[in-house]
Scaffold this motif. Structure first.
Motif, PDB file in Angstrom:
ATOM      1  N   TYR A  92     -10.214   3.265 -13.467  1.00 29.11           N
ATOM      2  CA  TYR A  92      -9.917   2.019 -12.478  1.00 29.11           C
ATOM      3  C   TYR A  92      -8.619   2.327 -11.962  1.00 29.11           C
ATOM      4  O   TYR A  92      -8.121   1.270 -10.791  1.00 29.11           O
ATOM      5  CB  TYR A  92     -10.282   0.838 -13.075  1.00 29.11           C
ATOM      6  N   PRO A  99       0.719  -1.106  -0.137  1.00 25.94           N
ATOM      7  CA  PRO A  99      -0.064  -0.003  -0.003  1.00 25.94           C
ATOM      8  C   PRO A  99       0.801   1.276  -0.129  1.00 25.94           C
ATOM      9  O   PRO A  99       1.911   1.236   0.227  1.00 25.94           O
ATOM     10  CB  PRO A  99      -0.683  -0.123   1.228  1.00 25.94           C
ATOM     11  N   ARG A 145      -2.636 -10.071  -4.008  1.00 24.35           N
ATOM     12  CA  ARG A 145      -3.853  -9.248  -3.233  1.00 24.35           C
ATOM     13  C   ARG A 145      -3.649  -7.796  -3.604  1.00 24.35           C
ATOM     14  O   ARG A 145      -2.613  -7.465  -3.438  1.00 24.35           O
ATOM     15  CB  ARG A 145      -3.795  -9.510  -1.792  1.00 24.35           C
ATOM     16  N   VAL A 146      -4.969  -7.322  -3.837  1.00 21.82           N
ATOM     17  CA  VAL A 146      -4.952  -5.815  -3.938  1.00 21.82           C
ATOM     18  C   VAL A 146      -4.443  -5.051  -2.680  1.00 21.82           C
ATOM     19  O   VAL A 146      -5.482  -5.271  -1.595  1.00 21.82           O
ATOM     20  CB  VAL A 146      -6.258  -5.134  -4.605  1.00 21.82           C
ATOM     21  N   ASP A 187     -13.705  -2.666  -8.881  1.00 21.49           N
ATOM     22  CA  ASP A 187     -14.655  -3.541  -7.872  1.00 21.49           C
ATOM     23  C   ASP A 187     -13.480  -4.518  -7.104  1.00 21.49           C
ATOM     24  O   ASP A 187     -13.742  -5.548  -6.785  1.00 21.49           O
ATOM     25  CB  ASP A 187     -15.676  -4.287  -8.382  1.00 21.49           C
ATOM     26  N   GLY A 188     -12.247  -4.160  -6.915  1.00 20.20           N
ATOM     27  CA  GLY A 188     -11.368  -4.741  -6.361  1.00 20.20           C
ATOM     28  C   GLY A 188     -10.741  -6.055  -6.837  1.00 20.20           C
ATOM     29  O   GLY A 188      -9.998  -6.862  -6.334  1.00 20.20           O
ATOM     30  N   GLN A 189     -11.027  -6.097  -8.227  1.00 26.07           N
ATOM     31  CA  GLN A 189     -10.678  -7.444  -9.014  1.00 26.07           C
ATOM     32  C   GLN A 189      -9.506  -7.063  -9.883  1.00 26.07           C
ATOM     33  O   GLN A 189      -9.481  -6.267 -10.691  1.00 26.07           O
ATOM     34  CB  GLN A 189     -11.790  -7.880 -10.086  1.00 26.07           C
ATOM     35  N   LEU A 190      -8.330  -7.496  -9.276  1.00 25.12           N
ATOM     36  CA  LEU A 190      -7.029  -7.160  -9.906  1.00 25.12           C
ATOM     37  C   LEU A 190      -7.098  -7.596 -11.517  1.00 25.12           C
ATOM     38  O   LEU A 190      -6.900  -8.956 -11.679  1.00 25.12           O
ATOM     39  CB  LEU A 190      -5.911  -7.827  -9.180  1.00 25.12           C
ATOM     40  N   ARG A 222      -5.532   2.626  -9.899  1.00 28.22           N
ATOM     41  CA  ARG A 222      -5.210   2.805  -8.470  1.00 28.22           C
ATOM     42  C   ARG A 222      -3.621   2.882  -8.069  1.00 28.22           C
ATOM     43  O   ARG A 222      -2.919   1.863  -8.624  1.00 28.22           O
ATOM     44  CB  ARG A 222      -5.857   1.723  -7.527  1.00 28.22           C
ATOM     45  N   ASP A 252      -4.940  -2.985   0.641  1.00 30.48           N
ATOM     46  CA  ASP A 252      -6.065  -2.126   1.198  1.00 30.48           C
ATOM     47  C   ASP A 252      -5.957  -0.808   1.042  1.00 30.48           C
ATOM     48  O   ASP A 252      -6.873  -0.103   0.874  1.00 30.48           O
ATOM     49  CB  ASP A 252      -6.542  -2.635   2.731  1.00 30.48           C
ATOM     50  N   GLU A 253      -4.879  -0.252   1.086  1.00 35.85           N
ATOM     51  CA  GLU A 253      -4.725   1.346   1.100  1.00 35.85           C
ATOM     52  C   GLU A 253      -4.246   1.775  -0.355  1.00 35.85           C
ATOM     53  O   GLU A 253      -3.845   2.789  -0.438  1.00 35.85           O
ATOM     54  CB  GLU A 253      -3.674   1.612   2.133  1.00 35.85           C
ATOM     55  N   ALA A 267      -7.820  -2.166 -11.067  1.00 33.30           N
ATOM     56  CA  ALA A 267      -8.606  -3.396  -9.978  1.00 33.30           C
ATOM     57  C   ALA A 267      -9.964  -2.703  -9.865  1.00 33.30           C
ATOM     58  O   ALA A 267     -10.456  -2.278  -8.780  1.00 33.30           O
ATOM     59  CB  ALA A 267      -8.144  -3.391  -8.875  1.00 33.30           C
TER      60      ALA A 267
END
Length: 300
Positions: free
Chosen positions: A245, A96, A294-295, A262-265, A247, A297-298, A260
Protein backbone atom coordinates in the motif's frame (compact mmCIF):
# COMPACT_ATOMS: atom_id res chain seq x y z
CA UNK A 1 -13.03 49.09 1.81
CA UNK A 2 -12.97 50.17 5.43
CA UNK A 3 -9.80 50.28 7.53
CA UNK A 4 -10.34 46.78 8.98
CA UNK A 5 -10.73 45.26 5.53
CA UNK A 6 -7.57 47.00 4.34
CA UNK A 7 -5.70 45.70 7.38
CA UNK A 8 -7.04 42.17 6.78
CA UNK A 9 -5.86 42.29 3.16
CA UNK A 10 -2.41 43.42 4.24
CA UNK A 11 -2.28 40.62 6.79
CA UNK A 12 -3.22 38.04 4.16
CA UNK A 13 -0.19 39.11 2.14
CA UNK A 14 1.99 37.83 5.00
CA UNK A 15 -0.05 34.80 6.08
CA UNK A 16 2.02 32.15 4.27
CA UNK A 17 5.25 33.58 5.68
CA UNK A 18 3.83 33.66 9.19
CA UNK A 19 2.60 30.07 8.86
CA UNK A 20 6.09 29.02 7.77
CA UNK A 21 7.67 30.70 10.80
CA UNK A 22 5.15 29.18 13.20
CA UNK A 23 5.48 25.68 11.71
CA UNK A 24 9.24 25.73 12.14
CA UNK A 25 8.84 27.04 15.68
CA UNK A 26 6.17 24.57 16.76
CA UNK A 27 6.42 21.51 14.50
CA UNK A 28 2.63 21.35 14.47
CA UNK A 29 0.35 22.47 11.65
CA UNK A 30 -2.64 22.98 13.94
CA UNK A 31 -0.64 24.99 16.47
CA UNK A 32 0.89 27.01 13.64
CA UNK A 33 -2.62 27.95 12.48
CA UNK A 34 -3.48 28.94 16.07
CA UNK A 35 -0.36 31.11 16.26
CA UNK A 36 -1.23 32.85 12.99
CA UNK A 37 -4.75 33.53 14.24
CA UNK A 38 -3.42 34.93 17.52
CA UNK A 39 -1.07 37.18 15.55
CA UNK A 40 -4.01 38.50 13.54
CA UNK A 41 -5.92 39.23 16.75
CA UNK A 42 -2.96 41.16 18.15
CA UNK A 43 -2.66 43.12 14.90
CA UNK A 44 -6.36 43.96 14.84
CA UNK A 45 -6.12 45.35 18.39
CA UNK A 46 -2.97 47.41 17.83
CA UNK A 47 -2.44 50.86 16.36
CA UNK A 48 0.12 50.19 13.62
CA UNK A 49 0.04 53.62 12.03
CA UNK A 50 3.71 54.11 12.96
CA UNK A 51 4.81 50.68 11.75
CA UNK A 52 6.90 51.09 8.61
CA UNK A 53 7.67 47.41 8.04
CA UNK A 54 4.50 45.42 8.70
CA UNK A 55 6.09 42.13 7.67
CA UNK A 56 8.92 42.55 10.15
CA UNK A 57 6.49 43.62 12.88
CA UNK A 58 4.29 40.58 12.28
CA UNK A 59 7.30 38.26 12.29
CA UNK A 60 8.38 39.45 15.72
CA UNK A 61 4.81 39.21 17.02
CA UNK A 62 4.37 35.63 15.87
CA UNK A 63 7.79 34.89 17.33
CA UNK A 64 6.52 36.03 20.74
CA UNK A 65 3.32 34.04 20.34
CA UNK A 66 5.22 30.86 19.45
CA UNK A 67 7.70 31.37 22.27
CA UNK A 68 4.82 31.60 24.75
CA UNK A 69 3.25 28.46 23.27
CA UNK A 70 6.51 26.53 23.53
CA UNK A 71 6.98 27.57 27.14
CA UNK A 72 3.45 26.66 28.16
CA UNK A 73 3.14 23.25 26.51
CA UNK A 74 1.82 20.54 28.80
CA UNK A 75 1.42 17.87 26.15
CA UNK A 76 3.45 14.72 25.56
CA UNK A 77 6.48 16.54 24.23
CA UNK A 78 7.22 17.94 27.70
CA UNK A 79 7.53 14.47 29.18
CA UNK A 80 10.95 12.95 29.91
CA UNK A 81 12.85 11.65 26.90
CA UNK A 82 12.18 8.02 27.79
CA UNK A 83 8.44 8.71 27.99
CA UNK A 84 7.90 9.75 24.40
CA UNK A 85 10.05 12.76 23.52
CA UNK A 86 12.55 10.71 21.52
CA UNK A 87 9.76 9.18 19.43
CA UNK A 88 8.01 12.46 18.66
CA UNK A 89 7.55 13.10 14.93
CA UNK A 90 6.42 16.60 13.85
CA UNK A 91 3.39 17.07 11.63
CA UNK A 92 4.45 16.34 8.04
CA UNK A 93 3.70 18.52 5.04
CA UNK A 94 2.54 16.33 2.13
CA UNK A 95 2.77 17.22 -1.54
CA UNK A 96 2.32 15.20 -4.74
CA UNK A 97 5.26 13.86 -6.69
CA UNK A 98 3.98 13.56 -10.24
CA UNK A 99 7.37 14.18 -11.81
CA UNK A 100 10.86 15.14 -10.81
CA UNK A 101 12.57 17.96 -12.67
CA UNK A 102 14.93 20.85 -11.87
CA UNK A 103 12.08 23.35 -11.59
CA UNK A 104 10.33 21.23 -8.98
CA UNK A 105 13.56 20.93 -7.01
CA UNK A 106 13.80 24.72 -6.93
CA UNK A 107 10.23 24.97 -5.65
CA UNK A 108 11.08 22.57 -2.81
CA UNK A 109 14.30 24.35 -1.86
CA UNK A 110 12.74 26.20 1.08
CA UNK A 111 11.13 23.10 2.62
CA UNK A 112 12.20 22.08 6.09
CA UNK A 113 12.89 18.38 6.59
CA UNK A 114 11.45 16.30 9.41
CA UNK A 115 14.98 15.51 10.61
CA UNK A 116 15.62 19.21 11.25
CA UNK A 117 12.27 19.67 13.00
CA UNK A 118 13.03 16.72 15.28
CA UNK A 119 16.31 18.35 16.33
CA UNK A 120 14.56 21.68 16.87
CA UNK A 121 12.28 19.90 19.36
CA UNK A 122 15.32 19.27 21.58
CA UNK A 123 16.24 22.95 21.84
CA UNK A 124 15.22 25.28 24.62
CA UNK A 125 12.41 27.63 23.48
CA UNK A 126 14.64 30.71 23.37
CA UNK A 127 17.33 28.83 21.43
CA UNK A 128 14.77 27.60 18.95
CA UNK A 129 13.38 31.09 18.46
CA UNK A 130 16.81 32.64 17.92
CA UNK A 131 17.86 29.95 15.45
CA UNK A 132 14.60 29.87 13.47
CA UNK A 133 14.20 33.62 13.16
CA UNK A 134 17.85 34.39 12.42
CA UNK A 135 19.14 31.36 10.52
CA UNK A 136 15.98 30.40 8.64
CA UNK A 137 14.36 33.82 8.15
CA UNK A 138 17.29 36.28 8.41
CA UNK A 139 15.77 38.33 11.22
CA UNK A 140 18.50 40.53 12.79
CA UNK A 141 19.59 39.69 16.34
CA UNK A 142 18.71 43.24 17.41
CA UNK A 143 15.07 42.47 16.53
CA UNK A 144 15.09 39.03 18.20
CA UNK A 145 16.71 40.18 21.45
CA UNK A 146 13.62 41.98 22.87
CA UNK A 147 11.50 38.86 22.27
CA UNK A 148 13.75 36.65 24.40
CA UNK A 149 14.52 39.53 26.79
CA UNK A 150 18.28 39.30 26.34
CA UNK A 151 21.01 41.42 24.81
CA UNK A 152 21.85 41.08 21.14
CA UNK A 153 25.14 39.39 22.07
CA UNK A 154 23.38 36.87 24.31
CA UNK A 155 20.80 36.23 21.60
CA UNK A 156 23.60 35.59 19.12
CA UNK A 157 25.00 33.01 21.55
CA UNK A 158 21.59 31.31 21.76
CA UNK A 159 21.50 30.93 17.99
CA UNK A 160 25.10 29.75 17.91
CA UNK A 161 24.43 26.98 20.46
CA UNK A 162 21.35 25.91 18.52
CA UNK A 163 23.28 25.95 15.24
CA UNK A 164 25.95 23.62 16.65
CA UNK A 165 23.25 21.19 17.81
CA UNK A 166 21.54 21.27 14.43
CA UNK A 167 24.70 20.87 12.39
CA UNK A 168 25.89 18.00 14.56
CA UNK A 169 22.63 16.08 14.32
CA UNK A 170 21.38 16.75 10.79
CA UNK A 171 23.75 15.83 7.95
CA UNK A 172 22.99 17.48 4.62
CA UNK A 173 20.40 15.34 2.78
CA UNK A 174 20.69 14.26 -0.84
CA UNK A 175 19.61 17.31 -2.89
CA UNK A 176 18.67 15.32 -6.03
CA UNK A 177 15.02 14.25 -5.81
CA UNK A 178 15.53 11.67 -8.56
CA UNK A 179 18.31 10.04 -6.55
CA UNK A 180 16.14 10.16 -3.42
CA UNK A 181 13.40 8.38 -5.33
CA UNK A 182 15.81 5.65 -6.44
CA UNK A 183 16.76 4.89 -2.85
CA UNK A 184 13.19 5.06 -1.53
CA UNK A 185 11.93 2.83 -4.35
CA UNK A 186 14.69 0.31 -3.55
CA UNK A 187 13.71 0.38 0.14
CA UNK A 188 10.05 -0.15 -0.70
CA UNK A 189 10.84 -2.98 -3.12
CA UNK A 190 12.99 -4.72 -0.50
CA UNK A 191 10.17 -4.41 2.05
CA UNK A 192 7.66 -5.89 -0.39
CA UNK A 193 10.00 -8.78 -1.25
CA UNK A 194 10.98 -9.41 2.36
CA UNK A 195 14.63 -9.10 1.28
CA UNK A 196 16.70 -8.47 4.42
CA UNK A 197 20.01 -8.09 2.56
CA UNK A 198 18.52 -5.63 0.09
CA UNK A 199 17.26 -3.55 3.01
CA UNK A 200 20.73 -3.51 4.56
CA UNK A 201 22.11 -2.30 1.24
CA UNK A 202 20.03 0.90 1.31
CA UNK A 203 20.24 1.59 5.05
CA UNK A 204 23.10 3.50 6.64
CA UNK A 205 24.77 1.42 9.40
CA UNK A 206 23.73 4.06 11.96
CA UNK A 207 20.20 4.62 10.61
CA UNK A 208 17.59 5.75 13.12
CA UNK A 209 13.88 4.87 12.91
CA UNK A 210 11.50 7.02 14.92
CA UNK A 211 7.85 5.91 15.01
CA UNK A 212 5.21 8.09 16.68
CA UNK A 213 1.78 6.55 17.17
CA UNK A 214 0.61 9.28 19.52
CA UNK A 215 -1.80 7.40 21.74
CA UNK A 216 -2.28 3.66 22.14
CA UNK A 217 -2.91 1.79 18.91
CA UNK A 218 -5.14 -1.28 19.19
CA UNK A 219 -4.34 -1.50 22.87
CA UNK A 220 -0.55 -1.52 22.50
CA UNK A 221 1.96 1.31 22.56
CA UNK A 222 3.54 1.40 19.09
CA UNK A 223 5.81 4.44 19.46
CA UNK A 224 9.43 3.40 19.28
CA UNK A 225 12.99 4.45 18.57
CA UNK A 226 15.20 1.93 16.74
CA UNK A 227 18.88 2.39 15.90
CA UNK A 228 21.15 0.48 13.54
CA UNK A 229 20.67 -1.04 10.09
CA UNK A 230 19.94 -4.61 11.20
CA UNK A 231 17.40 -3.57 13.83
CA UNK A 232 15.67 -1.17 11.44
CA UNK A 233 15.60 -3.82 8.67
CA UNK A 234 13.97 -6.25 11.08
CA UNK A 235 11.31 -3.66 11.91
CA UNK A 236 10.71 -3.05 8.21
CA UNK A 237 10.12 -6.75 7.64
CA UNK A 238 7.61 -6.87 10.50
CA UNK A 239 5.42 -4.46 8.55
CA UNK A 240 5.90 -6.19 5.22
CA UNK A 241 2.14 -6.70 4.83
CA UNK A 242 1.64 -2.94 4.60
CA UNK A 243 4.34 -2.45 1.93
CA UNK A 244 1.99 -3.08 -1.04
CA UNK A 245 0.00 0.00 0.00
CA UNK A 246 3.06 2.25 0.02
CA UNK A 247 2.70 5.35 -2.16
CA UNK A 248 5.46 7.79 -3.04
CA UNK A 249 4.95 11.47 -2.19
CA UNK A 250 6.93 14.47 -1.06
CA UNK A 251 7.12 14.60 2.73
CA UNK A 252 8.52 17.97 3.84
CA UNK A 253 10.20 18.39 0.49
CA UNK A 254 11.88 14.96 0.52
CA UNK A 255 10.75 11.75 -1.17
CA UNK A 256 8.80 9.69 1.37
CA UNK A 257 6.17 6.97 1.66
CA UNK A 258 2.48 7.13 2.50
CA UNK A 259 0.61 4.05 3.72
CA UNK A 260 -2.85 4.76 2.37
CA UNK A 261 -4.95 1.70 1.42
CA UNK A 262 -8.13 2.82 -0.37
CA UNK A 263 -7.07 6.42 0.17
CA UNK A 264 -7.21 6.14 3.97
CA UNK A 265 -4.00 7.51 5.45
CA UNK A 266 -2.64 5.11 8.08
CA UNK A 267 0.93 6.38 8.31
CA UNK A 268 3.42 8.79 6.79
CA UNK A 269 7.12 7.93 6.51
CA UNK A 270 9.65 10.69 6.05
CA UNK A 271 12.92 9.44 4.62
CA UNK A 272 16.30 11.18 4.86
CA UNK A 273 18.88 10.06 2.29
CA UNK A 274 22.56 10.96 2.63
CA UNK A 275 25.31 9.67 0.31
CA UNK A 276 23.05 7.08 -1.30
CA UNK A 277 21.77 5.52 1.93
CA UNK A 278 18.87 6.11 4.29
CA UNK A 279 20.05 7.69 7.53
CA UNK A 280 16.68 8.39 9.14
CA UNK A 281 13.07 7.22 8.94
CA UNK A 282 10.36 9.27 10.64
CA UNK A 283 6.99 7.54 10.85
CA UNK A 284 3.83 9.29 11.98
CA UNK A 285 1.01 6.88 12.79
CA UNK A 286 -0.97 9.01 15.22
CA UNK A 287 -4.61 8.64 14.03
CA UNK A 288 -5.63 11.97 15.51
CA UNK A 289 -2.96 13.95 13.69
CA UNK A 290 -3.23 11.92 10.48
CA UNK A 291 -6.93 12.77 10.33
CA UNK A 292 -5.96 16.36 9.61
CA UNK A 293 -3.84 15.45 6.58
CA UNK A 294 -4.94 14.82 3.01
CA UNK A 295 -3.42 12.23 0.70
CA UNK A 296 -1.99 14.11 -2.31
CA UNK A 297 -3.99 13.27 -5.43
CA UNK A 298 -0.90 12.43 -7.45
CA UNK A 299 0.93 10.30 -4.87
CA UNK A 300 2.73 7.52 -6.74
Amino acid sequence: MNDEEVLADRFEEHRSHLKAVAYRMLGSLAEADDAVQETWLKLSRTDTSDVRNLGGWLTTVIGRVCLDMLRSRTARREQPMDDGHETFVPDPVLRPLSSIDPEQEVLQADSVGLALLVVLETLEPAERLAFVLHDLFAVPFDDIAPIVERSSAATRQLASRARRRVQGATPSPEPDLARQREIVDAFLAACRAGDFEALLAVLDPDVVLRADSGTLVRGAAASKLVRGAEAVAEQALLFRQFAPYGRIALVNGEVGILNAPDGQLLSVMGVTVVDGRIVALHILADPERLAGLRVPDEAG
